[in-house]
Design a protein around this motif. Structure first.
Motif, PDB file in Angstrom:
ATOM      1  N   VAL A  20      38.943  61.847  41.539  1.00  0.00           N
ATOM      2  CA  VAL A  20      38.834  61.315  42.828  1.00  0.00           C
ATOM      3  C   VAL A  20      37.710  60.028  42.900  1.00  0.00           C
ATOM      4  N   TYR A  21      38.319  58.908  43.497  1.00  0.00           N
ATOM      5  CA  TYR A  21      37.569  57.810  43.601  1.00  0.00           C
ATOM      6  C   TYR A  21      37.476  57.392  44.704  1.00  0.00           C
ATOM      7  N   THR A  22      36.094  57.150  45.263  1.00  0.00           N
ATOM      8  CA  THR A  22      35.955  56.394  46.614  1.00  0.00           C
ATOM      9  C   THR A  22      36.077  55.012  46.487  1.00  0.00           C
ATOM     10  N   VAL A  23      36.963  54.487  47.196  1.00  0.00           N
ATOM     11  CA  VAL A  23      37.127  53.047  47.173  1.00  0.00           C
ATOM     12  C   VAL A  23      35.973  52.318  47.707  1.00  0.00           C
ATOM     13  N   GLY A  24      35.472  51.295  46.774  1.00  0.00           N
ATOM     14  CA  GLY A  24      34.024  50.603  46.916  1.00  0.00           C
ATOM     15  C   GLY A  24      33.164  51.386  46.544  1.00  0.00           C
ATOM     16  N   ASP A  25      33.244  52.424  45.792  1.00  0.00           N
ATOM     17  CA  ASP A  25      31.974  53.453  45.774  1.00  0.00           C
ATOM     18  C   ASP A  25      31.019  53.639  46.673  1.00  0.00           C
ATOM     19  N   GLY A  52      33.381  42.394  52.894  1.00  0.00           N
ATOM     20  CA  GLY A  52      32.544  41.791  52.014  1.00  0.00           C
ATOM     21  C   GLY A  52      32.231  42.676  50.741  1.00  0.00           C
ATOM     22  N   THR A  53      33.309  43.394  50.308  1.00  0.00           N
ATOM     23  CA  THR A  53      33.239  44.017  48.929  1.00  0.00           C
ATOM     24  C   THR A  53      34.676  43.631  48.086  1.00  0.00           C
ATOM     25  N   ASN A  54      34.257  43.129  46.853  1.00  0.00           N
ATOM     26  CA  ASN A  54      35.393  42.668  46.062  1.00  0.00           C
ATOM     27  C   ASN A  54      36.092  43.958  45.456  1.00  0.00           C
ATOM     28  N   TYR A  55      37.285  44.209  45.859  1.00  0.00           N
ATOM     29  CA  TYR A  55      37.812  45.379  45.595  1.00  0.00           C
ATOM     30  C   TYR A  55      38.730  45.446  44.272  1.00  0.00           C
ATOM     31  N   MET A  56      39.035  44.100  44.295  1.00  0.00           N
ATOM     32  CA  MET A  56      39.872  43.883  42.743  1.00  0.00           C
ATOM     33  C   MET A  56      38.598  44.169  41.915  1.00  0.00           C
ATOM     34  N   THR A  57      37.444  43.583  41.613  1.00  0.00           N
ATOM     35  CA  THR A  57      36.502  43.849  40.851  1.00  0.00           C
ATOM     36  C   THR A  57      36.299  45.401  40.667  1.00  0.00           C
ATOM     37  N   TRP A  58      36.091  46.289  41.699  1.00  0.00           N
ATOM     38  CA  TRP A  58      35.843  47.664  42.049  1.00  0.00           C
ATOM     39  C   TRP A  58      37.159  48.204  41.143  1.00  0.00           C
ATOM     40  N   ALA A  59      38.457  48.041  41.341  1.00  0.00           N
ATOM     41  CA  ALA A  59      39.517  48.460  40.882  1.00  0.00           C
ATOM     42  C   ALA A  59      39.563  48.347  39.397  1.00  0.00           C
ATOM     43  N   ALA A  60      39.249  47.093  39.105  1.00  0.00           N
ATOM     44  CA  ALA A  60      39.319  46.628  37.420  1.00  0.00           C
ATOM     45  C   ALA A  60      38.446  47.575  36.541  1.00  0.00           C
ATOM     46  N   LYS A  61      37.296  48.445  37.105  1.00  0.00           N
ATOM     47  CA  LYS A  61      36.582  49.187  36.403  1.00  0.00           C
ATOM     48  C   LYS A  61      36.986  50.529  36.036  1.00  0.00           C
ATOM     49  N   TYR A  62      38.310  50.794  36.639  1.00  0.00           N
ATOM     50  CA  TYR A  62      38.762  52.313  36.405  1.00  0.00           C
ATOM     51  C   TYR A  62      40.160  52.064  35.862  1.00  0.00           C
ATOM     52  N   ASN A  63      40.622  53.165  35.136  1.00  0.00           N
ATOM     53  CA  ASN A  63      42.014  53.328  34.678  1.00  0.00           C
ATOM     54  C   ASN A  63      42.742  54.485  35.450  1.00  0.00           C
ATOM     55  N   PHE A  64      43.602  54.190  36.608  1.00  0.00           N
ATOM     56  CA  PHE A  64      44.186  55.152  37.425  1.00  0.00           C
ATOM     57  C   PHE A  64      45.227  55.770  36.838  1.00  0.00           C
ATOM     58  N   THR A  65      45.229  57.190  37.087  1.00  0.00           N
ATOM     59  CA  THR A  65      46.394  57.949  36.369  1.00  0.00           C
ATOM     60  C   THR A  65      47.026  58.812  37.654  1.00  0.00           C
ATOM     61  N   VAL A  66      48.391  59.216  37.152  1.00  0.00           N
ATOM     62  CA  VAL A  66      49.116  60.147  38.197  1.00  0.00           C
ATOM     63  C   VAL A  66      48.225  61.182  38.371  1.00  0.00           C
ATOM     64  N   GLY A  67      48.106  61.667  39.905  1.00  0.00           N
ATOM     65  CA  GLY A  67      47.504  62.872  40.326  1.00  0.00           C
ATOM     66  C   GLY A  67      46.162  62.531  40.739  1.00  0.00           C
ATOM     67  N   ASP A  68      45.293  61.023  40.251  1.00  0.00           N
ATOM     68  CA  ASP A  68      44.209  60.772  40.802  1.00  0.00           C
ATOM     69  C   ASP A  68      44.250  60.355  42.397  1.00  0.00           C
ATOM     70  N   VAL A  69      43.157  60.474  43.113  1.00  0.00           N
ATOM     71  CA  VAL A  69      43.132  60.364  44.587  1.00  0.00           C
ATOM     72  C   VAL A  69      42.049  59.379  44.943  1.00  0.00           C
ATOM     73  N   LEU A  70      42.511  58.453  45.501  1.00  0.00           N
ATOM     74  CA  LEU A  70      41.652  57.386  46.403  1.00  0.00           C
ATOM     75  C   LEU A  70      41.300  57.851  47.701  1.00  0.00           C
ATOM     76  N   VAL A  71      39.883  57.739  47.991  1.00  0.00           N
ATOM     77  CA  VAL A  71      39.229  57.996  49.277  1.00  0.00           C
ATOM     78  C   VAL A  71      38.701  56.665  49.798  1.00  0.00           C
ATOM     79  N   PHE A  72      39.351  56.318  51.016  1.00  0.00           N
ATOM     80  CA  PHE A  72      38.818  55.094  51.910  1.00  0.00           C
ATOM     81  C   PHE A  72      37.892  55.725  52.864  1.00  0.00           C
ATOM     82  N   ASN A  73      36.494  55.225  52.894  1.00  0.00           N
ATOM     83  CA  ASN A  73      35.690  55.781  53.559  1.00  0.00           C
ATOM     84  C   ASN A  73      35.255  54.658  54.583  1.00  0.00           C
ATOM     85  N   TYR A  74      35.610  54.652  55.854  1.00  0.00           N
ATOM     86  CA  TYR A  74      35.016  53.460  56.845  1.00  0.00           C
ATOM     87  C   TYR A  74      35.061  54.289  58.431  1.00  0.00           C
TER      88      TYR A  74
END
Length: 173
Positions: free
Chosen positions: A29-34, A41-63
């Motif tokens: 489970v990944y919290t988008v933008g940590d 104001g957050t660089n989401y491409m840099t954030w996403a580049a830190k991880y290897n996402f696989t089938v079954g993973d979950v992205l959580v968007f908190n706002y």
């Protein structure tokens, strides 16, 4: 004694069937933008580049609900930030959970006016397993560094409940 053997075999079969319905044990489970969450104001491409996402993973968007939203869109819509076409899913709960159900590219934007063009967008390349590194997409404006990582999410709840029930059932006879 014969009855207990039948019960034991039945329990084992039910346990194995139940395990086939349990999601991938290595899903994260990944919290988008940590710690920053889904905000401007957050660089989401840099954030996403830190991880290897696989089938079954979950992205959580908190706002903050009402200040942002999450749209899953086509690549063309992602690149243009024009959501008049190409919207696949819309989320606006403030705590959106998006399961990455198949190996493919996923594209996300915030559809509040100016937010997508201001950098609230990113794409991820979801793989079948962690053996392949994800692709990087168009960069967006830089932001403060993010902290944190994906949180492991083990999906054995049903299996544990079934085992507990099986032991209770066997011990009650």
């Amino acid at each position: 004694m014969e009855f207990q053997n039948v019960i034991c075999y039945t329990f084992c079969i039910l346990f194995l069937v139940n395990l086939s319905f349990v999601g991938p044990a290595n899903a994260d489970v990944y919290t988008v933008g940590d710690d920053y969450g889904w905000t401007t104001g957050t660089n989401y491409m840099t954030w996403a580049a830190k991880y290897n996402f696989t089938v079954g993973d979950v992205l959580v968007f908190n706002y903050v609900k009402g200040q942002h939203n999450t749209y899953e869109v086509s690549e063309d819509t992602y690149r243009s930030c024009d959501s008049s076409t190409g919207v696949l899913e819309k989320y606006d709960s403030g705590n959106d959970r998006v399961m990455l159900k198949e190996a493919r590219n996923y594209w996300f934007i915030c559809n509040i006016p100016g937010h997508c063009l201001g950098g609230m967008r990113f794409g991820v390349d979801v793989k079948v397993d962690n053996s392949t590194v994800q692709s990087n997409y168009n960069p967006v404006p830089a932001s403060p560094p993010s902290n944190g990582a994906g949180v492991p999410h083990w999906q054995w709840e049903w299996a544990c409940q079934l085992v507990a029930f099986g032991f209770w059932f066997l011990l009650s006879y």
